[in-house]
Scaffold this active site. Structure first.
Site, PDB file in Angstrom:
ATOM      1  N   PRO A 101       7.521 -14.374  29.104  1.00  0.00           N
ATOM      2  CA  PRO A 101       7.974 -13.043  29.524  1.00  0.00           C
ATOM      3  C   PRO A 101       6.813 -12.094  29.820  1.00  0.00           C
ATOM      4  CG  PRO A 101       8.246 -13.312  27.150  1.00  0.00           C
ATOM      5  CD  PRO A 101       7.593 -14.562  27.646  1.00  0.00           C
ATOM      6  N   TYR A 106       3.254   3.135  17.291  1.00  0.00           N
ATOM      7  CA  TYR A 106       2.154   2.408  16.628  1.00  0.00           C
ATOM      8  C   TYR A 106       0.846   3.182  16.747  1.00  0.00           C
ATOM      9  CZ  TYR A 106      -1.774  -0.886  16.255  1.00  0.00           C
ATOM     10  OH  TYR A 106      -2.981  -1.479  15.941  1.00  0.00           O
ATOM     11  N   TYR A 152       5.902  -8.333  31.003  1.00  0.00           N
ATOM     12  CA  TYR A 152       6.509  -7.007  31.161  1.00  0.00           C
ATOM     13  C   TYR A 152       6.125  -6.405  32.512  1.00  0.00           C
ATOM     14  CZ  TYR A 152       7.049  -7.154  26.012  1.00  0.00           C
ATOM     15  OH  TYR A 152       7.365  -7.485  24.707  1.00  0.00           O
ATOM     16  N   GLY A 204       7.118   3.177  27.887  1.00  0.00           N
ATOM     17  CA  GLY A 204       5.845   3.901  27.709  1.00  0.00           C
ATOM     18  C   GLY A 204       4.624   2.996  27.762  1.00  0.00           C
ATOM     19  N   ILE A 207       0.822  -1.223   0.000  1.00  0.00           N
ATOM     20  CA  ILE A 207       0.000   0.000   0.000  1.00  0.00           C
ATOM     21  C   ILE A 207       0.856   1.274   0.000  1.00  0.00           C
ATOM     22  CG2 ILE A 207      -2.092  -1.036   0.963  1.00  0.00           C
ATOM     23  CD1 ILE A 207      -1.306   0.214   3.700  1.00  0.00           C
ATOM     24  N   THR A 212      -7.731   1.024  16.069  1.00  0.00           N
ATOM     25  CA  THR A 212      -7.501   0.398  17.372  1.00  0.00           C
ATOM     26  C   THR A 212      -7.926   1.319  18.512  1.00  0.00           C
ATOM     27  OG1 THR A 212      -5.693  -0.222  18.858  1.00  0.00           O
ATOM     28  CG2 THR A 212      -5.112   1.242  17.084  1.00  0.00           C
ATOM     29  N   ASP A 213      -8.229   0.720  19.669  1.00  0.00           N
ATOM     30  CA  ASP A 213      -8.523   1.538  20.859  1.00  0.00           C
ATOM     31  C   ASP A 213      -7.274   2.256  21.380  1.00  0.00           C
ATOM     32  OD1 ASP A 213      -7.182  -0.668  21.888  1.00  0.00           O
ATOM     33  OD2 ASP A 213      -8.666  -1.137  23.432  1.00  0.00           O
ATOM     34  N   GLU A 214      -6.085   1.832  20.904  1.00  0.00           N
ATOM     35  CA  GLU A 214      -4.851   2.409  21.450  1.00  0.00           C
ATOM     36  C   GLU A 214      -4.692   3.893  21.104  1.00  0.00           C
ATOM     37  OE1 GLU A 214      -1.445  -0.183  21.271  1.00  0.00           O
ATOM     38  OE2 GLU A 214      -2.709  -1.945  21.057  1.00  0.00           O
ATOM     39  N   LYS A 269      -1.512   5.053  13.880  1.00  0.00           N
ATOM     40  CA  LYS A 269      -2.917   4.707  13.635  1.00  0.00           C
ATOM     41  C   LYS A 269      -3.817   5.939  13.848  1.00  0.00           C
ATOM     42  CE  LYS A 269      -4.579   1.188  12.810  1.00  0.00           C
ATOM     43  NZ  LYS A 269      -4.837   0.471  11.523  1.00  0.00           N
TER      44      LYS A 269
HETATM   45  P1  NAD Z   1      -1.244  -8.308  11.379  1.00  0.00           P
HETATM   46  O1  NAD Z   1       0.081  -7.682  11.665  1.00  0.00           O
HETATM   47  O2  NAD Z   1      -1.494  -9.714  11.817  1.00  0.00           O
HETATM   48  O3  NAD Z   1      -1.543  -8.265   9.805  1.00  0.00           O
HETATM   49  C1  NAD Z   1      -1.265  -7.137   9.036  1.00  0.00           C
HETATM   50  C2  NAD Z   1      -1.358  -7.532   7.561  1.00  0.00           C
HETATM   51  O4  NAD Z   1      -1.079  -6.362   6.778  1.00  0.00           O
HETATM   52  C3  NAD Z   1      -0.354  -8.603   7.147  1.00  0.00           C
HETATM   53  O5  NAD Z   1      -0.965  -9.569   6.332  1.00  0.00           O
HETATM   54  C4  NAD Z   1       0.698  -7.824   6.369  1.00  0.00           C
HETATM   55  O6  NAD Z   1       1.351  -8.599   5.370  1.00  0.00           O
HETATM   56  C5  NAD Z   1      -0.127  -6.702   5.765  1.00  0.00           C
HETATM   57  N1  NAD Z   1       0.680  -5.511   5.475  1.00  0.00           N
HETATM   58  C6  NAD Z   1       1.565  -4.897   6.305  1.00  0.00           C
HETATM   59  N2  NAD Z   1       2.144  -3.853   5.672  1.00  0.00           N
HETATM   60  C7  NAD Z   1       1.607  -3.808   4.432  1.00  0.00           C
HETATM   61  C8  NAD Z   1       1.794  -2.970   3.308  1.00  0.00           C
HETATM   62  N3  NAD Z   1       2.675  -1.951   3.350  1.00  0.00           N
HETATM   63  N4  NAD Z   1       1.060  -3.179   2.196  1.00  0.00           N
HETATM   64  C9  NAD Z   1       0.159  -4.208   2.143  1.00  0.00           C
HETATM   65  N5  NAD Z   1      -0.032  -5.064   3.167  1.00  0.00           N
HETATM   66  C10 NAD Z   1       0.680  -4.862   4.288  1.00  0.00           C
HETATM   67  O7  NAD Z   1      -2.298  -7.310  12.003  1.00  0.00           O
HETATM   68  P2  NAD Z   1      -3.715  -7.598  12.673  1.00  0.00           P
HETATM   69  O8  NAD Z   1      -3.512  -7.871  14.109  1.00  0.00           O
HETATM   70  O9  NAD Z   1      -4.461  -8.564  11.844  1.00  0.00           O
HETATM   71  O10 NAD Z   1      -4.379  -6.150  12.555  1.00  0.00           O
HETATM   72  C11 NAD Z   1      -5.127  -5.788  11.390  1.00  0.00           C
HETATM   73  C12 NAD Z   1      -5.657  -4.385  11.568  1.00  0.00           C
HETATM   74  O11 NAD Z   1      -6.486  -4.317  12.731  1.00  0.00           O
HETATM   75  C13 NAD Z   1      -4.577  -3.326  11.753  1.00  0.00           C
HETATM   76  O12 NAD Z   1      -4.966  -2.172  11.067  1.00  0.00           O
HETATM   77  C14 NAD Z   1      -4.562  -3.079  13.258  1.00  0.00           C
HETATM   78  O13 NAD Z   1      -4.146  -1.780  13.560  1.00  0.00           O
HETATM   79  C15 NAD Z   1      -6.021  -3.292  13.598  1.00  0.00           C
HETATM   80  N6  NAD Z   1      -6.300  -3.751  14.973  1.00  0.00           N
HETATM   81  C16 NAD Z   1      -5.647  -4.853  15.483  1.00  0.00           C
HETATM   82  C17 NAD Z   1      -5.956  -5.282  16.772  1.00  0.00           C
HETATM   83  C18 NAD Z   1      -5.294  -6.506  17.360  1.00  0.00           C
HETATM   84  O14 NAD Z   1      -5.506  -6.794  18.543  1.00  0.00           O
HETATM   85  N7  NAD Z   1      -4.519  -7.269  16.613  1.00  0.00           N
HETATM   86  C19 NAD Z   1      -6.910  -4.602  17.529  1.00  0.00           C
HETATM   87  C20 NAD Z   1      -7.560  -3.480  16.973  1.00  0.00           C
HETATM   88  C21 NAD Z   1      -7.245  -3.078  15.684  1.00  0.00           C
HETATM   89  P1  TYD Z   2       0.370  -7.211  22.850  1.00  0.00           P
HETATM   90  O1  TYD Z   2      -0.182  -8.578  22.557  1.00  0.00           O
HETATM   91  O2  TYD Z   2       1.685  -6.824  22.259  1.00  0.00           O
HETATM   92  O3  TYD Z   2      -0.769  -6.154  22.486  1.00  0.00           O
HETATM   93  P2  TYD Z   2      -0.840  -4.536  22.782  1.00  0.00           P
HETATM   94  O4  TYD Z   2       0.486  -4.043  23.189  1.00  0.00           O
HETATM   95  O5  TYD Z   2      -1.259  -4.026  21.453  1.00  0.00           O
HETATM   96  O6  TYD Z   2      -1.883  -4.381  23.843  1.00  0.00           O
HETATM   97  O7  TYD Z   2       0.490  -7.062  24.434  1.00  0.00           O
HETATM   98  C1  TYD Z   2      -0.628  -7.248  25.277  1.00  0.00           C
HETATM   99  C2  TYD Z   2      -0.181  -6.931  26.695  1.00  0.00           C
HETATM  100  O8  TYD Z   2       0.781  -7.924  27.087  1.00  0.00           O
HETATM  101  C3  TYD Z   2       0.529  -5.594  26.824  1.00  0.00           C
HETATM  102  O9  TYD Z   2       0.189  -5.006  28.077  1.00  0.00           O
HETATM  103  C4  TYD Z   2       2.004  -5.952  26.788  1.00  0.00           C
HETATM  104  C5  TYD Z   2       2.024  -7.320  27.442  1.00  0.00           C
HETATM  105  N1  TYD Z   2       3.089  -8.252  26.973  1.00  0.00           N
HETATM  106  C6  TYD Z   2       3.909  -8.908  27.908  1.00  0.00           C
HETATM  107  O10 TYD Z   2       3.761  -8.723  29.137  1.00  0.00           O
HETATM  108  N2  TYD Z   2       4.869  -9.751  27.439  1.00  0.00           N
HETATM  109  C7  TYD Z   2       5.069  -9.978  26.111  1.00  0.00           C
HETATM  110  O11 TYD Z   2       5.994 -10.749  25.749  1.00  0.00           O
HETATM  111  C8  TYD Z   2       4.216  -9.313  25.172  1.00  0.00           C
HETATM  112  C9  TYD Z   2       4.394  -9.516  23.694  1.00  0.00           C
HETATM  113  C10 TYD Z   2       3.240  -8.459  25.652  1.00  0.00           C
END
Ligand code: NAD
Ligand code: TYD
Length: 351
Positions: free
Chosen positions: A212, A157, A214, A290, A62, A132-134, A161
């Site tokens: 692990p 991140y 954190y 952070g 993209i 994301t909620d973040e 977003k």
């Molecule tokens: P993921 O990292 O598992 O997947 C991301 C996908 O995007 C991968 O298939 C990757 O190949 C593709 N991608 C990355 N860079 C790209 C680029 N430059 N061009 C085209 N494709 C590219 O992520 P996910 O956890 O499935 O998250 C998907 C979406 O949902 C994201 O926008 C994320 O911010 C959002 N989201 C995720 C969570 C969560 O808990 N995982 C929660 C809320 C929102």
């Molecule tokens: P993560 O799955 O990375 O999601 P996010 O940071 O987007 O919430 O982490 C979830 C929570 O777990 C977050 O508070 C960070 C913590 N965490 C650990 O304690 N150890 C780990 O190895 C990872 C990857 C995350």
């Protein structure tokens, strides 16, 4: 075929569940999955639907403006569901630049392509941005994120977003692009790359490696099963109001340490280990820089206006997730070779 829907990031964790849902449910629509196949993208996730007549995969990045314009020129796209992103907070701390490129520049490329292609003919079109909620920052002990909560992103991140969310809203106000946005809490379930907390812990417990945690493990996340996120995306894409934002969450808050203790109990049972064996693997490591303390979503608007609700409890979702990872050993082995080993040793051995 009725409509053509472009799903970006469809080879990733959430994207693959959304692609599967749409390909199986909307057999009269063309579903295009556009993905760059980064370390997080894996076409193995979609083996079961890859030969369906209404499914097409396009490998494209993209951030490549010409490639994105070409996809819009060659396909009569009616809707975009934009999930492609760099998605891991820890990686954003080490390498923020990649997040700026994909999450901000990539999103603007898609917005421009949609705008140029739809022009004034956008009445039945829809650009759905998944966020994301973040972006809302970090909560104290009480309160919830609503759609009105002011943005306060605190990691590269979440800042990237937030920036993409602002751009999507700006295209609605400035150019009348028909957009909708959702902000979801932490997802878990099958196909999640094992650098995120739950799959990383499952994999480590299975291999008797340390888990692990954190800091003190007191940070709180609100967990939602990935298929429930996909069902919310379906509802919002089809019935959400143009220009609106919807928060999606599971009403399911856990401190990291209590979540991992519960996971350890499930793993002991599934692996026929003595009760308490997996908990011994818990290791407290240096905190994330952070580290946001608490996320919690108020999804009243989505429930009230669009009648959505999560389909299963956390206990059932977690057990389903564990079963999937234990059954899909080859998937896990394939994704944790090569680049993953390098990432893992850089992220954890120096702590
Ligand atoms: P993921 O990292 O598992 O997947 C991301 C996908 O995007 C991968 O298939 C990757 O190949 C593709 N991608 C990355 N860079 C790209 C680029 N430059 N061009 C085209 N494709 C590219 O992520 P996910 O956890 O499935 O998250 C998907 C979406 O949902 C994201 O926008 C994320 O911010 C959002 N989201 C995720 C969570 C969560 O808990 N995982 C929660 C809320 C929102
Ligand atoms: P993560 O799955 O990375 O999601 P996010 O940071 O987007 O919430 O982490 C979830 C929570 O777990 C977050 O508070 C960070 C913590 N965490 C650990 O304690 N150890 C780990 O190895 C990872 C990857 C995350």
């Amino acid at each position: 075929m009725n409509k053509t829907i472009l799903i970006t990031g469809g080879a990733g964790f959430i994207g693959s569940h959304v692609v599967r849902l749409f390909v199986n449910k909307y057999t009269d629509c063309n579903i295009i999955n556009l993905d760059a196949l980064t370390y997080a993208g894996n076409l193995e996730n979609l083996r079961d639907i890859e030969n369906k007549a209404n499914y097409t995969f396009i490998k494209a990045d993209i951030t490549d403006e010409n490639a994105i314009n070409q996809v819009f020129a060659e396909n009569n796209i009616d809707g975009v569901i934009h999930l492609a992103a760099e998605s891991h907070v820890d990686r954003s701390i080490t390498n923020p630049g990649a997040f700026i490129k994909t999450n901000i520049v990539g999103t603007i490329n898609l917005l421009n392509a949609a705008r140029n292609s739809w022009k004034e003919n956008s009445a039945n079109k829809r650009f759905y941005h998944i966020s994301t909620d973040e972006v809302y920052g970090s909560l104290g002990d009480t309160g919830f994120f609503t759609e009105e909560t002011a943005y306060d992103p605190r990691s590269p991140y979440s800042a990237s977003k937030a920036s993409s969310d602002h751009l999507v809203r700006a295209y609605f106000h400035t150019y009348k692009l028909p957009i909708v946005i959702s902000n979801c809490s932490n997802n878990y379930g099958p196909n999640q790359f094992p650098e995120k907390l739950i799959p990383l812990s499952i994999n480590n417990i299975k291999n008797n490696n340390s888990i692990p945690i954190y800091g003190k493990g007191e940070n709180i996340r609100d967990w939602l099963f990935v298929e429930d996120h996909a069902s919310a995306i379906d509802v919002i894409f089809n019935s959400g109001k143009i220009g609106e934002t919807y928060n999606i969450g599971g009403d399911n808050e856990w401190t990291n340490i209590s979540l991992i203790r519960m996971l350890c109990k499930v793993m002991d049972k599934k692996l026929n280990r003595e009760i308490g064996a997996s908990e011994k693997l818990i290791t407290f490591v240096k905190d994330r820089a952070g580290h946001d303390m608490r996320y919690a979503i108020d999804s009243t608007k989505l429930k009230r206006e669009l009648n959505w609700k999560p389909s299963l409890t956390f206990e059932i979702g977690l057990e389903k997730t564990v079963d999937w990872y234990l059954k899909n050993d080859t998937w896990l082995k394939n994704v944790i070779s090569g680049e993953y080993e390098k990432y893992y040793s850089q992220q954890y051995t120096k702590r």
